[in-house]
Design a protein around this motif. Structure first.
Motif: not given
Length: 270
Positions: A59-64
């Motif tokens: 999945c997309e890596w969480p931002k910040k």
């Protein structure tokens, strides 16, 4: 067969960290054991280590987010079929130091328990710390499946992978006996300013010493906090640099001092 798993990806830790972990296990585990390493680069690993490709997060890596979310792949339903692991398996971070027999980590509690170190940085909260934890392979795949469904929401609410695990285990997590797993900065390193004059101690009853958030044991052995610091820096030079060296975070710099630690030289070897 006692089962241990570790994860190595990127360039922060070379194969010597995995090989050193194997050596520590050989000295501190009774009988036969198996070490599985999930990695994106198996070059240089000892032949006794069973290396398997580290799958993508999916999945997309969480931002910040500072969380080490890649570790969640160990909760995947297909970990067992891909690696031959089954039942309870013990995970150990590569920057952990085994200092005594750890047979108890394989038998403590029920085989289906998820057993974590207590998050000693927040002792008033019932939070786990995943430097050293045991889990039943394939039993709780919802932990990564729910994360993959909305990774940003999970990261925004929980912040760290270990907090998400703490909140997601049905019936709640369990903890190791409190003397077994010690936190280097909180349990070994003298308080400021005593750390300028005394090396870190090895607490009585400790079996594994963890280094979450640094410093790295390789740097501690050289008497420095990180690779930017000079080895064996004199206390006065380090103190003076906080006021004359253009340091941005003065208090953090003052606290980030460690002397060479003799017991690491004894235990943190292959």
């Amino acid at each position: 067969m006692k089962q241990v798993i570790c994860v190595k990806w990127g360039t922060a830790y070379g194969p010597e960290y995995v090989n050193r972990l194997y050596g520590m296990l050989r000295r501190h585990v009774t009988g036969e054991f198996r070490l599985v390493c999930l990695t994106d680069n198996a070059e240089g690993l000892r032949p006794e280590v069973d290396a398997y490709p580290l799958e993508e997060l999916g999945c997309e890596w969480p931002k910040k987010s500072l969380g080490k979310w890649r570790k969640l792949v160990m909760w995947s339903a297909d970990l067992g079929p891909k690696t031959g692991l089954s039942g309870p398996v013990l995970f150990i971070d590569l920057d952990s130091v085994i200092v005594d027999n750890i047979d108890g980590y394989f038998t403590h509690g029920h085989p289906d328990d998820v057993v974590l170190a207590r998050n000693w940085a927040k002792p008033m909260q019932r939070l786990g710390q995943t430097s050293v934890f045991r889990f039943p392979v394939g039993k709780y795949p919802h932990i990564i499946e729910k994360f993959r469904a909305d990774p940003q929401a999970v990261a925004d609410k929980h912040g760290f992978e270990q907090h998400w695990v703490t909140a997601s285990v049905p019936g709640g997590i369990k903890f190791w006996p409190h003397l077994w797993t010690r936190h280097f900065r909180l349990h070994c390193l003298p308080a400021f300013p005593l750390r300028y004059f005394k090396p870190a101690k090895l607490p009585a009853g400790a079996r594994i010493v963890t280094f979450p958030g640094g410093p790295n044991p390789a740097d501690v052995m050289l008497g420095r906090w990180n690779t930017q610091d000079p080895p064996h820096e004199k206390p006065w030079d380090h103190f003076r640099a906080a006021f004359t060296g253009g340091v941005k975070h003065r208090w953090r710099h003052l606290r980030s001092y460690v002397l060479p630690t003799p017991w690491l030289t004894q235990h943190w070897v292959e």
